[in-house]
Design an enzyme around this catalytic site. Sequence first.
Site, PDB file in Angstrom:
ATOM      1  N   LEU A 131       1.152  -0.999  -0.143  1.00 36.17           N
ATOM      2  CA  LEU A 131      -0.292  -0.294  -0.087  1.00 36.17           C
ATOM      3  C   LEU A 131       0.809   1.224  -0.344  1.00 36.17           C
ATOM      4  O   LEU A 131       1.387   1.242   0.602  1.00 36.17           O
ATOM      5  CB  LEU A 131      -0.630  -0.070   1.231  1.00 36.17           C
ATOM      6  N   ARG A 152       2.739  14.995   5.460  1.00 35.46           N
ATOM      7  CA  ARG A 152       4.092  15.392   6.674  1.00 35.46           C
ATOM      8  C   ARG A 152       5.038  15.226   6.501  1.00 35.46           C
ATOM      9  O   ARG A 152       6.620  15.911   6.662  1.00 35.46           O
ATOM     10  CB  ARG A 152       3.002  14.611   7.967  1.00 35.46           C
ATOM     11  N   GLY A 196       4.633   0.733   2.591  1.00 39.65           N
ATOM     12  CA  GLY A 196       5.350   0.693   1.479  1.00 39.65           C
ATOM     13  C   GLY A 196       6.237   1.725   2.450  1.00 39.65           C
ATOM     14  O   GLY A 196       7.263   2.115   2.511  1.00 39.65           O
ATOM     15  N   ASN A 217      54.147   5.509  -8.398  1.00 39.59           N
ATOM     16  CA  ASN A 217      54.145   6.204  -6.689  1.00 39.59           C
ATOM     17  C   ASN A 217      53.951   7.238  -7.499  1.00 39.59           C
ATOM     18  O   ASN A 217      54.243   7.535  -8.699  1.00 39.59           O
ATOM     19  CB  ASN A 217      55.343   6.288  -6.375  1.00 39.59           C
ATOM     20  N   ALA A 277      52.441  13.598  -4.699  1.00 40.59           N
ATOM     21  CA  ALA A 277      51.769  14.653  -4.089  1.00 40.59           C
ATOM     22  C   ALA A 277      50.864  15.831  -4.925  1.00 40.59           C
ATOM     23  O   ALA A 277      51.869  16.001  -5.651  1.00 40.59           O
ATOM     24  CB  ALA A 277      52.208  15.508  -2.958  1.00 40.59           C
TER      25      ALA A 277
HETATM   26  C1  UD1 Z   1      -3.742   1.535  10.082  1.00 39.51           C
HETATM   27  C2  UD1 Z   1      -4.824   0.771  10.388  1.00 39.51           C
HETATM   28  C3  UD1 Z   1      -3.563   1.407  11.998  1.00 39.51           C
HETATM   29  C4  UD1 Z   1      -2.872   0.777  12.284  1.00 39.51           C
HETATM   30  C5  UD1 Z   1      -2.020   2.041  11.344  1.00 39.51           C
HETATM   31  C6  UD1 Z   1      -0.872   0.834  11.330  1.00 39.51           C
HETATM   32  C7  UD1 Z   1      -6.345   0.482   9.428  1.00 39.51           C
HETATM   33  C8  UD1 Z   1      -8.138   0.834   8.977  1.00 39.51           C
HETATM   34  N1  UD1 Z   1      -5.719   1.210  10.046  1.00 39.51           N
HETATM   35  O1  UD1 Z   1      -3.916   3.018  10.711  1.00 39.51           O
HETATM   36  O2  UD1 Z   1      -4.793  -0.309  12.733  1.00 39.51           O
HETATM   37  O3  UD1 Z   1      -2.242   0.866  14.311  1.00 39.51           O
HETATM   38  O4  UD1 Z   1      -2.443   1.347  10.195  1.00 39.51           O
HETATM   39  O5  UD1 Z   1       0.448   2.033  11.198  1.00 39.51           O
HETATM   40  O6  UD1 Z   1      -5.660  -0.229   8.727  1.00 39.51           O
HETATM   41  N2  UD1 Z   1      -3.794   3.576   2.213  1.00 39.51           N
HETATM   42  C9  UD1 Z   1      -3.372   3.245   0.783  1.00 39.51           C
HETATM   43  N3  UD1 Z   1      -4.758   4.097   0.744  1.00 39.51           N
HETATM   44  C10 UD1 Z   1      -6.018   4.574   1.480  1.00 39.51           C
HETATM   45  C11 UD1 Z   1      -5.338   4.512   2.946  1.00 39.51           C
HETATM   46  C12 UD1 Z   1      -3.951   4.057   3.977  1.00 39.51           C
HETATM   47  O7  UD1 Z   1      -2.225   3.031  -0.183  1.00 39.51           O
HETATM   48  O8  UD1 Z   1      -6.808   4.681   1.210  1.00 39.51           O
HETATM   49  C13 UD1 Z   1      -2.048   3.124   2.564  1.00 39.51           C
HETATM   50  C14 UD1 Z   1      -1.418   4.353   3.006  1.00 39.51           C
HETATM   51  O9  UD1 Z   1      -0.139   5.007   1.707  1.00 39.51           O
HETATM   52  C15 UD1 Z   1       0.026   3.987   4.368  1.00 39.51           C
HETATM   53  C16 UD1 Z   1      -0.810   2.977   5.030  1.00 39.51           C
HETATM   54  O10 UD1 Z   1      -2.593   2.550   3.886  1.00 39.51           O
HETATM   55  O11 UD1 Z   1       0.986   3.178   3.516  1.00 39.51           O
HETATM   56  C17 UD1 Z   1      -1.305   3.112   6.043  1.00 39.51           C
HETATM   57  O12 UD1 Z   1      -2.312   4.103   6.243  1.00 39.51           O
HETATM   58  P1  UD1 Z   1      -2.565   5.178   6.645  1.00 39.51           P
HETATM   59  O13 UD1 Z   1      -3.591   6.411   6.779  1.00 39.51           O
HETATM   60  O14 UD1 Z   1      -1.005   5.825   7.633  1.00 39.51           O
HETATM   61  O15 UD1 Z   1      -3.485   3.909   7.903  1.00 39.51           O
HETATM   62  P2  UD1 Z   1      -3.410   4.421   9.786  1.00 39.51           P
HETATM   63  O16 UD1 Z   1      -4.890   5.564   9.456  1.00 39.51           O
HETATM   64  O17 UD1 Z   1      -2.552   5.007  10.094  1.00 39.51           O
END
Ligand code: UD1
Length: 451
Positions: A11, A18, A103, A360, A363
């Site tokens: 993902l 950020r 990722g 050699n 320098a």
């Molecule tokens: C998610 C988990 C949470 C966990 C946390 C760990 C869910 C609902 N929650 O929360 O339980 O403790 O990760 O970090 O899964 N991404 C996509 N497409 C989307 C949404 C996210 O590709 O539509 C990818 C993001 O790029 C990221 C990862 O999924 O790499 C996690 O997404 P993020 O929004 O950070 O999840 P959290 O809300 O932190």
Amino acid sequence: MTSQAIAAVILAAGQGTRMRSARPKVLHPLGGRSMIAHVRATLAALAAAKVVVVTAPEGAAVVAAAAPATGVVQDPPLGTGHAVQAALPALGGFEGDVLVLYGDTPLVSEATLRAMLERRRAGAAVVVLGFRPADPAAYGRLVTGADGRLLRIVEFREASADERAITLCNSGVMAIEGRHLAALLGRLDNANAKGEYYLTDIVRHANEAGLEAGFVEGDAEEVFGVNSRAELAAAEAILQRRLRRAALENGVSMTDPDSVHLSWDTALGRDVTIEPNVFFAPGVSVADNVLIRAFSHLEGCMIESGATVGPFARLRPGARIGPEAHIGNFVEVKNGLIEAGAKVNHLSYIGDARVGAKANVGAGTITCNYDGFGKYRTDIGAGAFIGSNTALVAPVAIGDGAIVGAGSTIAADVPAGAVALTRAPQETRPDRAERFRERARARAKAAKGKS
Ligand code: UD1
Ligand code: CA
């Protein structure tokens, strides 16, 4: 462990706002390669048959960094469950085990993923990688039952006070039995605080469908996720500690390991000694018994056994330092072969060149390899001696055993065994120093009187 086929979904569709970067978050480097390339390499170690990367629109560079992989675009991103749904067509009904990784969580180890797959093959249709962070903050919480069962994952926003007190958190990494994946994803809805399709809900759905869900506990360092530059630096620190520890365990001495920066692919032989403040960019291999002295910067180079490099050396791509050769302070080598036992000890630039065995190089010797248009080669024969402060204007060849006088500018080939020098003849005037000083004083006085 059975050798059932493995597919993976990475993902990477999140915005990564950020990071405040024009570059997609997962392309930021860690130990000299992108975060997503780390994830991909771990999957390669597991011999994953198929890898699907879920990106935001214009994710071609992200997919390329995870090659070989199939890219799918998730637009708009409606949650982690929605992201895996987007990957389903590309998985093409894959029946083996499907790993879901992020990722931006690049440090998950092969061993941990293997442990998850083992738990999967021991009967769990869904296995979640849990961990116990020092601060559980807003992570999803793992609600567990008897016998290592996992009942559901509750997101922090929806969690009750009791659930928030759970210290076992969701890392996001999952292993899912491929043949149940589509059906489990089909049960997801977005009736929750964020209005998103939560992948985490498949745990509850699995239980409701009479399937088993389980978990494996990993350490907090390996599931460390990167959302900001500060977290990227913290992940780098974790990776560097790992790389240094491995080097030390493999027979490398480091006077001050914390000041040595390694890359993911740095290859170090036995009895290599590294002094403080050395930087290894990618592509460096070092054979046994090499000494790398303080403040050297190495990239894309090979150092053969018994060589000494630095202090303050710069080895650039294509530098190859032969056995027992010496590269000293403020010496830069680029695309150059320094053969066995040759010495380039002080203040030199060797580019697009060969320095023959036991030659050699004095320098301040410079290979003038670039005329503003093209690059040209310098070839220095075995046993040749190049006097200090020599400019070798390429293309030029110095034969075996030849001697070049200090301060020369050599633009024509020097045959083997010859002596060549281009110095202007020296003029020496006995007892003239005092007369020079008197005149100079008078000149200065006259100039002062005028001002
Ligand atoms: C998610 C988990 C949470 C966990 C946390 C760990 C869910 C609902 N929650 O929360 O339980 O403790 O990760 O970090 O899964 N991404 C996509 N497409 C989307 C949404 C996210 O590709 O539509 C990818 C993001 O790029 C990221 C990862 O999924 O790499 C996690 O997404 P993020 O929004 O950070 O999840 P959290 O809300 O932190
Ligand atoms: Ca996150």
